[in-house]
Design an enzyme around this catalytic site. Sequence first.
Site, PDB file in Angstrom:
ATOM      1  N   ASN A 208       0.851  -1.195   0.000  1.00 30.73           N
ATOM      2  CA  ASN A 208       0.000   0.000   0.000  1.00 30.73           C
ATOM      3  C   ASN A 208       0.881   1.238   0.000  1.00 30.73           C
ATOM      4  O   ASN A 208       2.109   1.130   0.022  1.00 30.73           O
ATOM      5  CB  ASN A 208      -0.965  -0.026   1.195  1.00 30.73           C
ATOM      6  CG  ASN A 208      -0.214  -0.092   2.503  1.00 30.73           C
ATOM      7  OD1 ASN A 208       0.526   0.823   2.847  1.00 30.73           O
ATOM      8  ND2 ASN A 208      -0.373  -1.185   3.235  1.00 30.73           N
ATOM      9  N   ASP A 276      -4.464  -6.223   4.937  1.00 35.50           N
ATOM     10  CA  ASP A 276      -5.508  -7.062   5.544  1.00 35.50           C
ATOM     11  C   ASP A 276      -5.447  -8.495   5.027  1.00 35.50           C
ATOM     12  O   ASP A 276      -5.877  -9.414   5.706  1.00 35.50           O
ATOM     13  CB  ASP A 276      -6.889  -6.460   5.249  1.00 35.50           C
ATOM     14  CG  ASP A 276      -7.093  -5.149   6.005  1.00 35.50           C
ATOM     15  OD1 ASP A 276      -6.715  -5.107   7.189  1.00 35.50           O
ATOM     16  OD2 ASP A 276      -7.587  -4.174   5.398  1.00 35.50           O
ATOM     17  N   LYS A 286       8.375 -17.946  -9.715  1.00 29.82           N
ATOM     18  CA  LYS A 286       7.734 -16.806 -10.388  1.00 29.82           C
ATOM     19  C   LYS A 286       6.553 -17.307 -11.242  1.00 29.82           C
ATOM     20  O   LYS A 286       6.713 -18.275 -12.000  1.00 29.82           O
ATOM     21  CB  LYS A 286       8.771 -16.107 -11.270  1.00 29.82           C
ATOM     22  CG  LYS A 286       8.237 -14.853 -11.893  1.00 29.82           C
ATOM     23  CD  LYS A 286       9.239 -14.216 -12.825  1.00 29.82           C
ATOM     24  CE  LYS A 286       8.543 -13.134 -13.625  1.00 29.82           C
ATOM     25  NZ  LYS A 286       9.267 -12.763 -14.822  1.00 29.82           N
ATOM     26  N   PRO A 303      -3.498 -11.658  10.434  1.00 30.42           N
ATOM     27  CA  PRO A 303      -3.873 -11.390  11.823  1.00 30.42           C
ATOM     28  C   PRO A 303      -4.104  -9.895  12.020  1.00 30.42           C
ATOM     29  O   PRO A 303      -3.385  -9.078  11.431  1.00 30.42           O
ATOM     30  CB  PRO A 303      -2.640 -11.839  12.626  1.00 30.42           C
ATOM     31  CG  PRO A 303      -1.521 -11.930  11.649  1.00 30.42           C
ATOM     32  CD  PRO A 303      -2.126 -12.181  10.295  1.00 30.42           C
ATOM     33  N   ASP A 304      -5.105  -9.530  12.809  1.00 26.94           N
ATOM     34  CA  ASP A 304      -5.328  -8.117  13.151  1.00 26.94           C
ATOM     35  C   ASP A 304      -4.511  -7.842  14.418  1.00 26.94           C
ATOM     36  O   ASP A 304      -4.917  -8.196  15.531  1.00 26.94           O
ATOM     37  CB  ASP A 304      -6.818  -7.847  13.365  1.00 26.94           C
ATOM     38  CG  ASP A 304      -7.096  -6.354  13.498  1.00 26.94           C
ATOM     39  OD1 ASP A 304      -6.259  -5.645  14.110  1.00 26.94           O
ATOM     40  OD2 ASP A 304      -8.127  -5.898  12.985  1.00 26.94           O
ATOM     41  N   ILE A 305      -3.368  -7.227  14.232  1.00 27.39           N
ATOM     42  CA  ILE A 305      -2.405  -7.076  15.332  1.00 27.39           C
ATOM     43  C   ILE A 305      -2.988  -6.198  16.444  1.00 27.39           C
ATOM     44  O   ILE A 305      -2.951  -6.545  17.628  1.00 27.39           O
ATOM     45  CB  ILE A 305      -1.083  -6.472  14.795  1.00 27.39           C
ATOM     46  CG1 ILE A 305      -0.574  -7.312  13.625  1.00 27.39           C
ATOM     47  CG2 ILE A 305      -0.038  -6.390  15.900  1.00 27.39           C
ATOM     48  CD1 ILE A 305       0.544  -6.669  12.828  1.00 27.39           C
ATOM     49  N   PHE A 323      -4.638   3.614  14.715  1.00 29.55           N
ATOM     50  CA  PHE A 323      -4.863   4.636  13.705  1.00 29.55           C
ATOM     51  C   PHE A 323      -5.999   4.152  12.819  1.00 29.55           C
ATOM     52  O   PHE A 323      -6.193   2.943  12.680  1.00 29.55           O
ATOM     53  CB  PHE A 323      -3.588   4.860  12.859  1.00 29.55           C
ATOM     54  CG  PHE A 323      -2.632   5.844  13.474  1.00 29.55           C
ATOM     55  CD1 PHE A 323      -1.959   5.539  14.649  1.00 29.55           C
ATOM     56  CD2 PHE A 323      -2.411   7.079  12.879  1.00 29.55           C
ATOM     57  CE1 PHE A 323      -1.083   6.449  15.226  1.00 29.55           C
ATOM     58  CE2 PHE A 323      -1.534   7.997  13.443  1.00 29.55           C
ATOM     59  CZ  PHE A 323      -0.877   7.688  14.621  1.00 29.55           C
ATOM     60  N   LYS A 337     -14.631   1.656  14.485  1.00 31.49           N
ATOM     61  CA  LYS A 337     -13.384   0.872  14.458  1.00 31.49           C
ATOM     62  C   LYS A 337     -12.772   0.776  15.849  1.00 31.49           C
ATOM     63  O   LYS A 337     -12.283  -0.270  16.246  1.00 31.49           O
ATOM     64  CB  LYS A 337     -12.397   1.536  13.485  1.00 31.49           C
ATOM     65  CG  LYS A 337     -11.265   0.651  13.059  1.00 31.49           C
ATOM     66  CD  LYS A 337     -10.435   1.295  11.949  1.00 31.49           C
ATOM     67  CE  LYS A 337     -11.013   1.012  10.584  1.00 31.49           C
ATOM     68  NZ  LYS A 337     -10.223   1.592   9.488  1.00 31.49           N
ATOM     69  N   LYS A 341     -12.050  -2.749  17.506  1.00 30.41           N
ATOM     70  CA  LYS A 341     -10.673  -3.169  17.783  1.00 30.41           C
ATOM     71  C   LYS A 341     -10.411  -3.262  19.284  1.00 30.41           C
ATOM     72  O   LYS A 341      -9.468  -3.917  19.699  1.00 30.41           O
ATOM     73  CB  LYS A 341      -9.686  -2.171  17.180  1.00 30.41           C
ATOM     74  CG  LYS A 341      -9.828  -1.965  15.688  1.00 30.41           C
ATOM     75  CD  LYS A 341      -8.877  -2.821  14.913  1.00 30.41           C
ATOM     76  CE  LYS A 341      -8.940  -2.466  13.428  1.00 30.41           C
ATOM     77  NZ  LYS A 341      -8.001  -3.239  12.639  1.00 30.41           N
TER      78      LYS A 341
HETATM   79  N1  CTP Z   1      -4.169  -2.978  12.027  1.00 31.38           N
HETATM   80  C1  CTP Z   1      -3.442  -4.023  12.549  1.00 31.38           C
HETATM   81  N2  CTP Z   1      -3.438  -5.232  11.916  1.00 31.38           N
HETATM   82  C2  CTP Z   1      -4.147  -5.426  10.782  1.00 31.38           C
HETATM   83  C3  CTP Z   1      -4.885  -4.347  10.235  1.00 31.38           C
HETATM   84  C4  CTP Z   1      -4.872  -3.129  10.874  1.00 31.38           C
HETATM   85  O1  CTP Z   1      -2.781  -3.853  13.589  1.00 31.38           O
HETATM   86  N3  CTP Z   1      -4.118  -6.601  10.188  1.00 31.38           N
HETATM   87  C5  CTP Z   1      -4.197  -1.712  12.757  1.00 31.38           C
HETATM   88  C6  CTP Z   1      -3.544  -0.544  12.053  1.00 31.38           C
HETATM   89  O2  CTP Z   1      -2.182  -0.435  12.414  1.00 31.38           O
HETATM   90  C7  CTP Z   1      -4.354   0.640  12.572  1.00 31.38           C
HETATM   91  C8  CTP Z   1      -5.732   0.056  12.786  1.00 31.38           C
HETATM   92  O3  CTP Z   1      -5.550  -1.357  12.897  1.00 31.38           O
HETATM   93  O4  CTP Z   1      -3.913   1.070  13.839  1.00 31.38           O
HETATM   94  C9  CTP Z   1      -6.737   0.339  11.723  1.00 31.38           C
HETATM   95  O5  CTP Z   1      -6.198   0.070  10.462  1.00 31.38           O
HETATM   96  P1  CTP Z   1      -7.094   0.310   9.158  1.00 31.38           P
HETATM   97  O6  CTP Z   1      -6.337  -0.151   7.968  1.00 31.38           O
HETATM   98  O7  CTP Z   1      -7.634   1.710   9.171  1.00 31.38           O
HETATM   99  O8  CTP Z   1      -8.342  -0.598   9.481  1.00 31.38           O
HETATM  100  P2  CTP Z   1      -8.701  -2.057   9.066  1.00 31.38           P
HETATM  101  O9  CTP Z   1      -8.592  -2.964  10.227  1.00 31.38           O
HETATM  102  O10 CTP Z   1      -7.962  -2.455   7.848  1.00 31.38           O
HETATM  103  O11 CTP Z   1     -10.255  -1.880   8.773  1.00 31.38           O
HETATM  104  P3  CTP Z   1     -11.027  -1.499   7.396  1.00 31.38           P
HETATM  105  O12 CTP Z   1     -10.444  -2.354   6.346  1.00 31.38           O
HETATM  106  O13 CTP Z   1     -12.428  -1.794   7.732  1.00 31.38           O
HETATM  107  O14 CTP Z   1     -10.817  -0.025   7.186  1.00 31.38           O
END
Ligand code: CTP
Length: 398
Positions: A208, A276, A286, A303-305, A323, A337, A341
């Site tokens: 990204n 994500d 490749k 994983p959502d850290i 954030f 959010k 979270k």
């Molecule tokens: N974050 C994280 N691990 C992930 C995704 C996000 O720790 N796998 C954390 C980011 O560092 C940030 C927060 O979650 O502090 C929100 O990230 P954001 O990209 O805005 O949200 P998403 O969880 O991706 O939600 P959405 O796709 O619905 O916007």
Amino acid sequence: MLASKRILLIIGAGIAAYKSLDLIRRLKERGAAVTPVLTPAAEEFVTPLSVSALAGEKVYRDLFDLTDEAEMGHIQLSRSADMIVVAPATADLMGKMAGGLANDLASTLLMATDTPVLCAPAMNVRMWDHPATQRNLQQLQADGVRFVGPNEGDMACGEYGPGRMSEPLEIVAAIEAQMGSGPLSGKRVLVTSGPTHEPIDPVRYIANRSSGAQGTAVARALAALGAEVVFVTGPADVPAPEGVQVLRVETAQQMSDAVEAALPVDAGVFAAAVADWRMASASDKKLKKSRDGLPVLEFAENPDILKRIAHMGADRPTLVVGFAAETDNVIEHATAKRARKGCDWIVANDVSPATGIMGGSENAVTVISDSGAEEWPRMGKDAVAERLAQKIADALTG
Ligand code: CTP
């Protein structure tokens, strides 16, 4: 804070000496007294008058200035300080220190002192990389001298690489960290930053547009307040700050592992733009164009850290800050959010292309907490970071 601390600041002869003027200001703002020493050649870069005006003290310049010796001998001068800071520390000064030479005021003070010494080197990249400088660096580190920087970047001589003197605030942070002062001293804080890269095959990846600028600025600002910072960063565009522990990762899974290994911490700031999704199975070869049509990429969820750390039991940091990068209905989405979270604060920003925020140098954020939404005016990412670091310090120490 550095109230009632005395810093003996030795300014060496380098173009970076101009930053030492700002360093004096920053030290004075924090309550420190600064005794400045200029090497003769440094006077070609900054004037004794500007140095003494900013420090509000006499500038020491010459070993054989007998008036000075009557007032304060060089031995006493070197020992009356709580710390000696050499900024810029030139290749020449480092060489003299490592070799034990004492043929001018600066080198004599450095030989005579029994107080801690911190060097902020500044020189051309080739000079920094030269085996003699690297040997001197090792010797000085073995002798107990501390270093901050040099940073990597464009140099006044037109070259690029390590050799730029650390910024004044980074030097202040190193001084505060060594003196154990600053509102966050004794606190351990984790910061995630930058994008993650999720491999598709050995040569391609999903990423990204995050530059890592905001997370880097937050880590720097926290360190400047005296925190011990663990900085977990994906492949960012901007260099990592000085004076923090840097853990470099590539994927979300690696970032998650590094974060868990860094626990326990007093606060966690999750500024990384974590991908994500990753490939359900990345190819180890490749991917080739084939007659059978386009490749089909199958995703798996990362994983959502932030969520994982915010929902931890005993190891949960006292303060968890996320954030939220949104492109529409910023407050509404970020508030939802925060609840989803389970973090204490969400720093929400609008990253729609028209704002120029993602990858840019400014940010406009709203901090959402239990006490509602606090809208901050648009300002530089460094200023956002400094304000956020101060708010974190207030929350952890108030
Ligand atoms: N974050 C994280 N691990 C992930 C995704 C996000 O720790 N796998 C954390 C980011 O560092 C940030 C927060 O979650 O502090 C929100 O990230 P954001 O990209 O805005 O949200 P998403 O969880 O991706 O939600 P959405 O796709 O619905 O916007």
